[in-house]
Design an enzyme around this catalytic site. Structure first.
Site, PDB file in Angstrom:
ATOM      1  N   HIS A 179       8.006 -26.798  -1.048  1.00 58.72           N
ATOM      2  CA  HIS A 179       7.328 -27.920  -1.707  1.00 58.72           C
ATOM      3  C   HIS A 179       6.145 -27.442  -2.539  1.00 58.72           C
ATOM      4  CE1 HIS A 179       9.709 -30.919   0.560  1.00 58.72           C
ATOM      5  NE2 HIS A 179       9.859 -29.865   1.353  1.00 58.72           N
ATOM      6  N   GLU A 222       0.824  -1.211   0.000  1.00 56.94           N
ATOM      7  CA  GLU A 222       0.000   0.000   0.000  1.00 56.94           C
ATOM      8  C   GLU A 222       0.856   1.257   0.000  1.00 56.94           C
ATOM      9  OE1 GLU A 222      -3.026   0.260   3.047  1.00 56.94           O
ATOM     10  OE2 GLU A 222      -4.426  -0.883   1.850  1.00 56.94           O
ATOM     11  N   LYS A 276     -14.159  -0.224  -3.772  1.00 55.38           N
ATOM     12  CA  LYS A 276     -15.224   0.159  -2.836  1.00 55.38           C
ATOM     13  C   LYS A 276     -16.365   0.832  -3.593  1.00 55.38           C
ATOM     14  CE  LYS A 276     -12.263   1.066   1.142  1.00 55.38           C
ATOM     15  NZ  LYS A 276     -11.690   2.095   1.993  1.00 55.38           N
TER      16      LYS A 276
HETATM   17  O1  PA5 Z   1      -3.445   1.189   5.865  1.00 59.74           O
HETATM   18  C1  PA5 Z   1      -4.564   1.614   5.701  1.00 59.74           C
HETATM   19  O2  PA5 Z   1      -4.844   2.812   5.851  1.00 59.74           O
HETATM   20  C2  PA5 Z   1      -5.711   0.682   5.351  1.00 59.74           C
HETATM   21  O3  PA5 Z   1      -5.289  -0.606   5.141  1.00 59.74           O
HETATM   22  C3  PA5 Z   1      -6.740   0.673   6.482  1.00 59.74           C
HETATM   23  O4  PA5 Z   1      -6.120   0.259   7.666  1.00 59.74           O
HETATM   24  C4  PA5 Z   1      -7.924  -0.229   6.162  1.00 59.74           C
HETATM   25  O5  PA5 Z   1      -8.496   0.129   4.929  1.00 59.74           O
HETATM   26  C5  PA5 Z   1      -8.981  -0.123   7.257  1.00 59.74           C
HETATM   27  O6  PA5 Z   1      -9.377   1.199   7.425  1.00 59.74           O
HETATM   28  P1  PA5 Z   1     -10.152   1.688   8.698  1.00 59.74           P
HETATM   29  O7  PA5 Z   1      -9.304   1.522   9.887  1.00 59.74           O
HETATM   30  O8  PA5 Z   1     -10.468   3.115   8.407  1.00 59.74           O
HETATM   31  O9  PA5 Z   1     -11.404   0.847   8.801  1.00 59.74           O
END
Ligand code: PA5
Length: 448
Positions: free
Chosen positions: A309, A288, A423
């Site tokens: 394996h 990310e 989303k």
């Molecule tokens: O790193 C990030 O920002 C994302 O992976 C969030 O942690 C994830 O989308 C969950 O978001 P939230 O804590 O707002 O529910």
């Protein structure tokens, strides 16, 4: 003295020292941009000094709530996804007994929900909880993420139906933004205890906030030691430690030099299944943070020797765009020796008297050489043991290196604009108000 070590010997057939050192000035600039808060996403740098800025009183507050939930519960369900899930999961797996879910050792079982939208998973969870005394920790920074929000709606109703609204409220803790989001409103309206995720700490950098620390404390692990390890890592990875002696800089330089040589996939390798979820956490952190603007090393993971394996063949002889980062743990917590067998029908007496860990180590060293011979460079990262201190150290080390690496790649390591695409489509397909036009277009494209 014990320390985290980064060893680059097994990449030197693939990149030169000069190529690695040529990144020195960019990496040093990236470090300064981080510390002086002048780089991209600089309003999300709260995690940088979390280990040294968290106070003993803040930790005590987490420990107090953890103690209360431990006393009240056989099971604690932690609801969250992405950065609101993976850090706690990684630490529980790394520090816990491999069979803790089948044991009663005085600690509540910490299990997770809302990290997927699987009907069977959540139905089976409800069936399990029918006969259990349980509490809920719901975690969402935005307070609007669909997966944990649905899981919380279902579990909240289940808990209220079994123990009544007021007892349920005493068994629910919410971790979310100080003022924004549906979860904040709901928590305030229902009078839940809450912890705040600081504005300047993004989800995947939040393991050292209550997001990670509360579930870890509930499971019975020493969060003070974790923070202590992370604080030492904060110091040792800072710009005060010169590039040549700074393990985070060495790791960043090595992986970016390999990337420039066309090694686009980094496979994190472990030799203990306890690190499976640490790899999952690392994949999220790096994927990310770096995967944007058509750039970034693809982070993958394998558990060896199991995956030798399955994935071993590809790594040895498939497309040559991969390198490995091997995490080694020097000292196992237990001791297990291969016994002698006078009959030797299985012909394993050459291993008699050897520790399991020695067999594992030789598998690791043999694999590194084999993969090198097959064209796969291997970075090695070693920590002394899997303890709260060293896990805390390792988490901060990877966070710091990730941010430096993101700046070195010239991306913003603290946003995730790409996550929104699915989303929007999901909302459109589910008929969320405001998505009517997109819904028509999508349904036509999908032929539904
Ligand atoms: O790193 C990030 O920002 C994302 O992976 C969030 O942690 C994830 O989308 C969950 O978001 P939230 O804590 O707002 O529910």
């Amino acid at each position: 003295m014990s320390e985290l070590k980064v060893n680059l010997n097994n990449i030197m057939d693939f990149v030169s020292k000069e190529e690695i050192n040529s990144l020195k000035s960019t990496i040093e600039e990236s470090q300064l941009r981080l510390e002086q808060k002048t780089g991209k996403g600089n309003d999300f740098l709260g995690w940088l000094s979390l280990p040294t800025s968290i106070t003993s009183t803040q930790i005590s507050e987490i420990e107090k709530v953890a103690k209360d939930l431990r006393e009240k519960s056989e099971v604690v369900v932690v609801i969250g996804i992405g950065g609101s899930y993976l850090g706690a999961k990684a630490v529980l797996e790394a520090l816990g007994n491999s069979f803790s879910q089948l044991q009663d050792n005085g600690n509540p079982h910490v299990i997770f929900a809302g990290q997927n939208i699987c009907e069977d998973y959540h139905s089976e969870l409800l069936q399990l909880l029918n006969n259990k005394k349980y509490s809920i920790v719901v975690i969402s920074k935005s307070g609007t993420t669909t997966e944990p929000a649905i899981a919380f709606r279902i579990l909240k109703q289940h808990l209220e139906n079994s123990v009544g609204k007021s007892e349920a409220a005493s068994r629910i803790v919410a971790i979310t933004d100080q003022s924004k989001g549906a979860l904040r409103k709901l928590a305030d309206a229902e009078g839940y205890r809450t912890f705040i995720i600081p504005d300047d700490v993004g989800g995947r950098y939040s393991v050292l906030t209550p997001v990670g620390l509360l579930p870890i404390a509930i499971a019975g692990f020493d969060i003070r030691k974790m923070v202590e390890g992370a604080a030492v890592a904060e110091e040792k990875t800072s710009s005060k430690v010169a590039f040549e002696a700074n393990a985070a800089c060495s790791y960043v330089a090595a992986r970016n030099a390999l990337y420039k040589r066309g090694k686009n996939v980094e496979i994190m390798v472990n030799y203990t299944p306890k690190l499976h979820y640490l790899t999952e956490w690392w994949k999220q952190l790096y994927g990310e943070s770096e995967g944007k603007e058509n750039k970034g090393i693809f982070p993958a993971g394998v558990d060896f020797t199991s995956d030798l394996h399955s994935m071993g063949q590809y790594i040895q002889e498939g497309e040559r765009m991969i390198f490995e980062t091997v995490i080694s743990v020097e000292k196992p917590a237990s001791k297990l020796i291969v016994p002698n067998d006078p009959e030797n029908l299985d012909q394993l007496n050459f291993l008699s008297g050897k520790r399991y860990s020695e067999v594992n180590k030789m598998a690791e060293l043999g694999t590194i050489v084999a993969h090198n011979d097959g064209g796969v460079p291997c970075i090695s990262i070693t920590i002394p043991e899997l303890s709260p201190y060293w896990v805390g150290y390792l988490l901060y080390f990877f966070e710091r290196a990730c941010a430096i690496s993101g700046y070195t790649l010239d991306v913003n390591p603290f946003d995730q604009p790409g996550v929104e695409a699915y989303k929007k489509n999901m909302f459109a397909l589910l008929g969320k108000p405001g998505f009517e036009e997109q819904s028509k277009v999508l349904k036509k494209r999908l032929g539904i």
